[in-house]
Scaffold this motif. Structure first.
Motif, mmCIF file in Angstrom:
data_model
loop_
_atom_site.group_PDB
_atom_site.id
_atom_site.type_symbol
_atom_site.label_atom_id
_atom_site.label_comp_id
_atom_site.label_asym_id
_atom_site.label_seq_id
_atom_site.Cartn_x
_atom_site.Cartn_y
_atom_site.Cartn_z
ATOM 1 N N ARG A 41 1.123 -1.536 -0.342
ATOM 2 C CA ARG A 41 -0.081 -0.136 -0.462
ATOM 3 C C ARG A 41 1.073 1.508 -0.274
ATOM 4 N N HIS A 42 2.132 1.342 -0.769
ATOM 5 C CA HIS A 42 2.486 2.587 -1.181
ATOM 6 C C HIS A 42 2.161 3.081 -1.954
ATOM 7 N N LEU A 43 1.552 2.364 -2.991
ATOM 8 C CA LEU A 43 1.840 3.044 -4.156
ATOM 9 C C LEU A 43 -0.367 2.233 -4.868
ATOM 10 N N THR A 44 -0.356 3.276 -5.240
ATOM 11 C CA THR A 44 -2.078 2.699 -5.585
ATOM 12 C C THR A 44 -2.520 2.388 -6.787
ATOM 13 N N MET A 45 -3.095 1.438 -7.000
ATOM 14 C CA MET A 45 -2.599 0.590 -8.697
ATOM 15 C C MET A 45 -2.303 1.373 -9.740
ATOM 16 N N ALA A 46 -2.785 2.471 -10.399
ATOM 17 C CA ALA A 46 -2.521 3.134 -11.373
ATOM 18 C C ALA A 46 -1.006 3.299 -11.404
ATOM 19 N N GLN A 47 -0.453 3.924 -9.521
ATOM 20 C CA GLN A 47 0.857 4.631 -9.624
ATOM 21 C C GLN A 47 1.783 3.281 -10.130
ATOM 22 N N ALA A 48 1.202 1.939 -9.397
ATOM 23 C CA ALA A 48 1.968 0.765 -9.290
ATOM 24 C C ALA A 48 1.578 0.353 -11.194
ATOM 25 N N ALA A 49 1.257 0.545 -11.311
ATOM 26 C CA ALA A 49 1.043 0.035 -13.288
ATOM 27 C C ALA A 49 1.883 0.956 -14.263
ATOM 28 N N LYS A 50 2.365 2.016 -13.067
ATOM 29 C CA LYS A 50 2.759 3.279 -14.385
ATOM 30 C C LYS A 50 4.673 2.406 -14.084
ATOM 31 N N VAL A 51 5.136 2.494 -12.692
ATOM 32 C CA VAL A 51 6.110 1.868 -12.432
ATOM 33 C C VAL A 51 6.663 1.041 -12.815
ATOM 34 N N ALA A 52 5.907 -0.244 -13.012
ATOM 35 C CA ALA A 52 5.597 -1.677 -13.846
ATOM 36 C C ALA A 52 5.241 -1.194 -15.124
ATOM 37 N N ASP A 53 4.928 -0.149 -16.290
ATOM 38 C CA ASP A 53 5.215 0.445 -17.509
ATOM 39 C C ASP A 53 4.449 -0.446 -18.041
ATOM 40 N N LEU A 54 3.044 -1.411 -17.180
ATOM 41 C CA LEU A 54 1.581 -1.366 -18.055
ATOM 42 C C LEU A 54 0.302 -0.465 -17.976
ATOM 43 N N ALA A 55 -0.939 -1.003 -18.233
ATOM 44 C CA ALA A 55 -1.395 -0.225 -18.831
ATOM 45 C C ALA A 55 -2.170 -1.214 -17.531
ATOM 46 N N VAL A 56 -2.893 -0.005 -17.015
ATOM 47 C CA VAL A 56 -3.889 -0.372 -15.526
ATOM 48 C C VAL A 56 -4.327 -2.206 -15.291
ATOM 49 N N GLU A 57 -5.209 -2.712 -17.149
ATOM 50 C CA GLU A 57 -5.857 -3.569 -17.117
ATOM 51 C C GLU A 57 -4.531 -5.016 -17.265
ATOM 52 N N ASP A 58 -3.422 -4.340 -17.507
ATOM 53 C CA ASP A 58 -2.632 -6.010 -17.955
ATOM 54 C C ASP A 58 -1.879 -5.545 -16.331
ATOM 55 N N PHE A 59 -1.843 -4.771 -15.715
ATOM 56 C CA PHE A 59 -0.773 -4.848 -14.351
ATOM 57 C C PHE A 59 -1.653 -5.786 -13.106
ATOM 58 N N MET A 60 -3.044 -5.720 -13.690
ATOM 59 C CA MET A 60 -4.276 -6.769 -12.820
ATOM 60 C C MET A 60 -4.022 -7.843 -12.885
ATOM 61 N N ASP A 61 -3.780 -8.126 -14.415
ATOM 62 C CA ASP A 61 -3.530 -9.772 -14.964
ATOM 63 C C ASP A 61 -2.848 -10.146 -13.820
ATOM 64 N N LEU A 62 -1.125 -9.481 -13.952
ATOM 65 C CA LEU A 62 0.310 -9.341 -13.354
ATOM 66 C C LEU A 62 -0.254 -9.335 -11.725
ATOM 67 N N LEU A 63 -0.632 -9.190 -11.056
ATOM 68 C CA LEU A 63 -1.387 -9.919 -9.939
ATOM 69 C C LEU A 63 -2.099 -10.399 -9.882
ATOM 70 N N GLY A 64 -3.167 -10.686 -10.361
ATOM 71 C CA GLY A 64 -3.663 -12.202 -10.295
ATOM 72 C C GLY A 64 -2.322 -13.483 -10.853
ATOM 73 N N ARG A 65 -1.576 -12.850 -11.454
ATOM 74 C CA ARG A 65 -0.446 -14.143 -11.790
ATOM 75 C C ARG A 65 0.477 -14.364 -10.352
ATOM 76 N N ALA A 66 0.168 -12.906 -9.783
ATOM 77 C CA ALA A 66 1.092 -12.763 -8.600
ATOM 78 C C ALA A 66 0.299 -13.414 -6.982
ATOM 79 N N GLY A 67 -0.769 -13.812 -7.184
ATOM 80 C CA GLY A 67 -1.764 -14.076 -6.366
ATOM 81 C C GLY A 67 -1.400 -12.539 -5.598
ATOM 82 N N VAL A 68 -1.649 -11.463 -6.243
ATOM 83 C CA VAL A 68 -1.954 -10.186 -5.530
ATOM 84 C C VAL A 68 -3.496 -9.622 -5.443
#
Length: 110
Positions: free
Chosen positions: A65-92
Motif C-alpha cells: 500500500r505504498h502506491l495506488t494501482m494506477a501508480q504501480a501500473a505506471k512503475v511496472a510500465d503496464l496499462a492498469v488492465e495489464d497490471f491487474m493481470d500481473l496481480l492475478g498471476r502473482a497472487g496479489v
C-alpha cells in the motif's frame, strides 16, 4: 500511503539483521545517506526472477500500500488492465476490502 522502513548508512551496522528480516518477509526498505534516499532494497524472490525488477517493485509497492494501482501500473510500465493481470498471476489481491466493507459496498451497488 506510508513509506517503506528506512535505514541510514550508519543504521546498517546496528540494524542489518532487521533489514535482512524485512527482506525475508518480502518487505522493501529504504537506505538513506544524510537523510536522502540512496538505495531501495528489494527482496530477492521468485517474483524478481519471473517478472523483472520494475514489475517486482511495482507489485511490492502496491501490495504494501505504498502506491495506488494506477501508480504501480505506471512503475511496472503496464496499462492498469495489464497490471491487474500481473496481480492475478502473482497472487496479489487487486482489491483488499475488509469483509464488512465489501458487504456494504455490494449492498450500495444493488
Amino acid at each position: 500511503m506510508n513509506a517503506p522502513p528506512s535505514f541510514s548508512v550508519r543504521d546498517l551496522r546496528q540494524r542489518s539483521s532487521e533489514l535482512l528480516r524485512n527482506a525475508e518477509d518480502g518487505r522493501l526498505a529504504m537506505i538513506t545517506k544524510h537523510g536522502r534516499p540512496t538505495i531501495l532494497a528489494i527482496p530477492f524472490d521468485d517474483r524478481l526472477l519471473e517478472v523483472g525488477v520494475h514489475r517486482t517493485l511495482a507489485l511490492h509497492l502496491f501490495e504494501q500500500r505504498h502506491l495506488t494501482m494506477a501508480q504501480a501500473a505506471k512503475v511496472a510500465d503496464l496499462a492498469v488492465e495489464d497490471f491487474m493481470d500481473l496481480l492475478g498471476r502473482a497472487g496479489v489481491a487487486a482489491v483488499d476490502y475488509p469483509h464488512s466493507e465489501l458487504e456494504d459496498e455490494l449492498r450500495a451497488t444493488l
